[in-house]
Scaffold this motif. Structure first.
Motif, PDB file in Angstrom:
ATOM      1  N   ILE A 127       0.879  -1.177   0.000  1.00  0.00           N
ATOM      2  CA  ILE A 127       0.000   0.000   0.000  1.00  0.00           C
ATOM      3  C   ILE A 127       0.913   1.222   0.000  1.00  0.00           C
ATOM      4  N   GLN A 128       0.723   2.060  -0.993  1.00  0.00           N
ATOM      5  CA  GLN A 128       1.577   3.229  -1.144  1.00  0.00           C
ATOM      6  C   GLN A 128       0.773   4.488  -0.818  1.00  0.00           C
ATOM      7  N   TRP A 129       1.314   5.303   0.146  1.00  0.00           N
ATOM      8  CA  TRP A 129       0.691   6.572   0.536  1.00  0.00           C
ATOM      9  C   TRP A 129       1.560   7.722   0.033  1.00  0.00           C
ATOM     10  N   ILE A 130       0.930   8.642  -0.661  1.00  0.00           N
ATOM     11  CA  ILE A 130       1.657   9.810  -1.172  1.00  0.00           C
ATOM     12  C   ILE A 130       0.905  11.070  -0.731  1.00  0.00           C
ATOM     13  N   ASN A 131       1.640  11.969  -0.095  1.00  0.00           N
ATOM     14  CA  ASN A 131       1.075  13.290   0.221  1.00  0.00           C
ATOM     15  C   ASN A 131       1.585  14.246  -0.849  1.00  0.00           C
ATOM     16  N   ASN A 132       0.691  14.596  -1.736  1.00  0.00           N
ATOM     17  CA  ASN A 132       1.059  15.485  -2.834  1.00  0.00           C
ATOM     18  C   ASN A 132       0.976  16.966  -2.472  1.00  0.00           C
ATOM     19  N   GLY A 133       0.791  17.257  -1.170  1.00  0.00           N
ATOM     20  CA  GLY A 133       0.625  18.652  -0.774  1.00  0.00           C
ATOM     21  C   GLY A 133      -0.639  19.209  -1.399  1.00  0.00           C
ATOM     22  N   LYS A 134      -0.525  20.368  -2.007  1.00  0.00           N
ATOM     23  CA  LYS A 134      -1.679  20.971  -2.694  1.00  0.00           C
ATOM     24  C   LYS A 134      -1.482  20.883  -4.211  1.00  0.00           C
ATOM     25  N   ASN A 135      -0.921  19.740  -4.640  1.00  0.00           N
ATOM     26  CA  ASN A 135      -0.604  19.517  -6.049  1.00  0.00           C
ATOM     27  C   ASN A 135       0.474  20.471  -6.547  1.00  0.00           C
ATOM     28  N   THR A 136       1.253  21.010  -5.609  1.00  0.00           N
ATOM     29  CA  THR A 136       2.347  21.905  -6.007  1.00  0.00           C
ATOM     30  C   THR A 136       3.705  21.317  -5.651  1.00  0.00           C
ATOM     31  N   ARG A 137       3.772  20.533  -4.560  1.00  0.00           N
ATOM     32  CA  ARG A 137       5.046  19.938  -4.148  1.00  0.00           C
ATOM     33  C   ARG A 137       4.766  18.700  -3.312  1.00  0.00           C
ATOM     34  N   ARG A 138       5.333  17.546  -3.765  1.00  0.00           N
ATOM     35  CA  ARG A 138       5.135  16.295  -3.018  1.00  0.00           C
ATOM     36  C   ARG A 138       5.847  16.399  -1.681  1.00  0.00           C
ATOM     37  N   LYS A 139       5.116  16.073  -0.606  1.00  0.00           N
ATOM     38  CA  LYS A 139       5.696  16.188   0.733  1.00  0.00           C
ATOM     39  C   LYS A 139       6.372  14.892   1.169  1.00  0.00           C
ATOM     40  N   TYR A 140       5.720  13.773   0.925  1.00  0.00           N
ATOM     41  CA  TYR A 140       6.398  12.490   1.193  1.00  0.00           C
ATOM     42  C   TYR A 140       5.686  11.351   0.498  1.00  0.00           C
ATOM     43  N   PHE A 178      -3.932  13.439  -0.125  1.00  0.00           N
ATOM     44  CA  PHE A 178      -3.335  12.139   0.180  1.00  0.00           C
ATOM     45  C   PHE A 178      -3.879  11.109  -0.815  1.00  0.00           C
ATOM     46  N   THR A 179      -2.946  10.368  -1.452  1.00  0.00           N
ATOM     47  CA  THR A 179      -3.336   9.331  -2.405  1.00  0.00           C
ATOM     48  C   THR A 179      -2.908   7.969  -1.888  1.00  0.00           C
ATOM     49  N   CYS A 180      -3.844   6.998  -2.002  1.00  0.00           N
ATOM     50  CA  CYS A 180      -3.551   5.612  -1.622  1.00  0.00           C
ATOM     51  C   CYS A 180      -3.557   4.766  -2.893  1.00  0.00           C
ATOM     52  N   THR A 181      -2.525   3.952  -3.057  1.00  0.00           N
ATOM     53  CA  THR A 181      -2.413   3.084  -4.232  1.00  0.00           C
ATOM     54  C   THR A 181      -2.202   1.643  -3.771  1.00  0.00           C
ATOM     55  N   ALA A 182      -2.930   0.712  -4.371  1.00  0.00           N
ATOM     56  CA  ALA A 182      -2.741  -0.721  -4.075  1.00  0.00           C
ATOM     57  C   ALA A 182      -1.802  -1.312  -5.124  1.00  0.00           C
ATOM     58  N   ASN A 183      -0.646  -1.813  -4.659  1.00  0.00           N
ATOM     59  CA  ASN A 183       0.304  -2.505  -5.546  1.00  0.00           C
ATOM     60  C   ASN A 183       0.023  -4.004  -5.445  1.00  0.00           C
ATOM     61  N   THR A 184      -0.304  -4.609  -6.560  1.00  0.00           N
ATOM     62  CA  THR A 184      -0.707  -6.028  -6.559  1.00  0.00           C
ATOM     63  C   THR A 184       0.246  -6.862  -7.391  1.00  0.00           C
ATOM     64  N   MET A 185       0.169  -8.188  -7.177  1.00  0.00           N
ATOM     65  CA  MET A 185       0.979  -9.165  -7.898  1.00  0.00           C
ATOM     66  C   MET A 185       0.274  -9.516  -9.203  1.00  0.00           C
ATOM     67  N   ASN A 210      -6.766   5.996  -5.217  1.00  0.00           N
ATOM     68  CA  ASN A 210      -7.797   6.973  -4.877  1.00  0.00           C
ATOM     69  C   ASN A 210      -7.171   8.023  -3.950  1.00  0.00           C
ATOM     70  N   SER A 211      -7.861   9.118  -3.733  1.00  0.00           N
ATOM     71  CA  SER A 211      -7.261  10.188  -2.934  1.00  0.00           C
ATOM     72  C   SER A 211      -8.311  10.887  -2.079  1.00  0.00           C
ATOM     73  N   VAL A 212      -7.844  11.636  -1.084  1.00  0.00           N
ATOM     74  CA  VAL A 212      -8.696  12.403  -0.188  1.00  0.00           C
ATOM     75  C   VAL A 212      -8.011  13.736   0.118  1.00  0.00           C
ATOM     76  N   ILE A 213      -8.806  14.780   0.330  1.00  0.00           N
ATOM     77  CA  ILE A 213      -8.271  16.113   0.624  1.00  0.00           C
ATOM     78  C   ILE A 213      -8.467  16.410   2.107  1.00  0.00           C
ATOM     79  N   VAL A 214      -7.428  16.951   2.755  1.00  0.00           N
ATOM     80  CA  VAL A 214      -7.462  17.222   4.187  1.00  0.00           C
ATOM     81  C   VAL A 214      -8.075  18.595   4.447  1.00  0.00           C
ATOM     82  N   ASN A 215      -9.019  18.617   5.410  1.00  0.00           N
ATOM     83  CA  ASN A 215      -9.597  19.875   5.889  1.00  0.00           C
ATOM     84  C   ASN A 215      -9.222  20.067   7.352  1.00  0.00           C
TER      85      ASN A 215
END
Length: 473
Positions: free
Chosen positions: A41-54, A98-105, A117-122
């Motif tokens: 499971i891969q988690w990516i914080n894309n910030g506000k689509n301007t700079r990837r945070k982690y 925040f984007t979640c990606t499922a890596n499968t075999m 899929n992704s979700v926006i933080v409020n």
């Protein structure tokens, strides 16, 4: 094998709350639905689509483990196989994606990206808020006034800034209280520190005067190097009035005709806030608010004197017969129901008499022998003051005061009926031959020579012949 997206299945991402308070933690959950074996499971914080945070990859081995990424601060979050919990969410996370990606075999490759899929933080409470309160809604002149500044938020407060903007026309002073221990004031050029004292979150102003009326005090919370939030409050100074005077009319006893209009005026000394003026009718000569309050036909005029408000109240008073002998006064107050009372003016209400009737003798044409006494009776009714009754001999039946006034042999009595004065006047009349064919009437007045006239009685004088019996014999 090349990496492909959306080979099979779907991902749903959810958060522990739709909005997270600043400083709290946020848990994100990633659910994969499909036929492939999930290897990561891969988690990516894309910030506000301007700079990837982690970028975080959680391997789905047993137990689940994180794949190290250079520069990743592992103290910022924790995880399980399918969740990521972010610590101490701040306003800087507002709008982060925040984007979640499922890596499968798939076949021999396990890094195939199956679905994402992704979700926006409020974030709530990112700015914080300030509430300012005062020790009293209104402060007496010469007293002290304490303001309290309360900050609600997650940032560390570096300082509290107090600004007196005066009446929003000229800033009077600016005070910054540094929140170090102990709290201290930032010295500013020209600041007179004898005017106030302070604690970390309070400001006490000494000797508040009328010049502080409507001053706008603002409190601001300084976090970091910027003002986080601020609020303001308006100062209300109280100065009790000292006197209230009934200035017009000037006479103590005010004489009015029933139905007549008379203007009364009452003036207060200066005070803050604006004084309230009330008018009363009382049964005694001492003003009291227990009397009959007058609530109509009043107006007020405001004026400023030495920073204080004076009120002149005007009353248009229409006199009624029921107001006779009552007193009028005014009362005024502007602080804590501390009422000042004026002097009183007594009302003397005059009401014209309604009728004058010559009641006796009953007949219109009266025959009497010369020299024979007879009594005439005149009756007045109505009126609030005792009338004057005059008697006249007329050459015609129309009564007027142009006739010959009779000035002797008169008596009268006074009575009260339904609150009004009635008078009976009697004339003992001795007829002479010269009165033959004249008319008798009466006139009465009780207000400014407003005369009422009676009906008239006609005189028929008979002569009596006296004979010497000795000469007849």
């Amino acid at each position: 094998m090349a990496r492909t997206i959306g080979a099979d299945g779907s991902v749903i991402i959810s958060s522990s709350a739709s909005t997270v308070p600043e400083g709290a933690s946020l848990s994100l959950n990633c659910t994969y639905t499909g036929n492939d074996l999930v290897r990561g499971i891969q988690w990516i914080n894309n910030g506000k689509n301007t700079r990837r945070k982690y970028d975080i990859l959680i391997r789905q081995s047993n137990p689940c483990s994180i794949q190290g990424v250079p520069g990743l601060n592992l103290t910022l979050f924790t995880y399980t196989c399918l969740t990521l919990t972010v610590f101490n969410v701040t306003r800087n996370n507002q709008g982060d994606i925040f984007t979640c990606t499922a890596n499968t075999m798939s076949g021999s490759a396990w890094e195939n990206i199956n679905s994402a899929n992704s979700v926006i933080v409020n974030v709530s409470g990112g700015v914080g808020s300030v509430i300012i309160s005062s020790s009293a809604p209104s402060v007496p002149e010469g007293s002290s006034l304490t303001f309290n500044c309360t900050y609600t938020g997650n940032d560390q407060v570096r300082g509290i800034q107090w600004i007196n903007n005066g009446n929003n026309t000229r800033r009077k002073y600016h005070i910054a209280i540094q929140q170090y221990k102990p709290c201290s004031i930032l010295r500013l050029p020209g600041l007179n520190e004898t005017l106030f004292t302070f604690t970390c979150f309070t400001l006490t102003v000494f000797n508040v005067t009328r010049n502080n009326q409507s001053d706008n005090f603002k409190c601001a919370a300084i976090t970091g190097v910027t003002i986080n939030s601020e609020n303001s409050i308006i100062v209300n100074v109280s100065v009790p009035i000292l006197t209230v005077e009934l200035t017009s009319p000037t006479e103590t006893y005010v004489t009015l005709n029933a139905g007549e209009l008379r203007n009364f005026r009452c003036r207060t000394s200066g005070g803050l806030p604006k004084p309230t003026v009330e008018w009363y009718k009382t049964s005694g000569n001492t003003c009291t608010r227990n009397g009959i309050r007058i609530t109509t036909n009043m107006s007020s005029l405001l004026s400023a004197n030495n920073g204080l408000i004076e009120v002149e109240s005007s009353l248009d008073f229409y006199a009624s017969s029921s107001d006779n002998t009552l007193w009028i006064c005014c009362a005024a107050s502007n602080v804590n129901s501390q009422w000042k009372l004026s002097r009183s003016k007594q009302l003397e209400i005059r009401m014209p008499i309604s009728t004058v009737v010559l009641t006796s003798p009953p007949q219109t044409y009266v025959t009497v022998n010369a020299g024979t006494p007879m009594t005439f009776t005149c009756h007045t009714s109505g009126g609030l003051s005792k009338p004057t009754v005059d008697w006249y001999k007329m050459t015609s039946e129309n009564c007027s005061r142009r006739g010959v006034k009779i000035t002797t042999n008169m008596t009268s009595s006074t009575s009260i009926k339904n609150g009004q004065i009635e008078v009976d006047s009697w004339l003992d009349f001795y007829a002479s031959n010269s009165d033959n064919h004249l008319w008798i009437c009466c006139a009465a007045s009780n207000i400014n020579s407003q005369w009422k006239f009676s009906n008239s009685k006609n005189l028929n004088i008979s002569c009596k012949l006296l004979m010497d019996k000795s000469k007849i014999e």
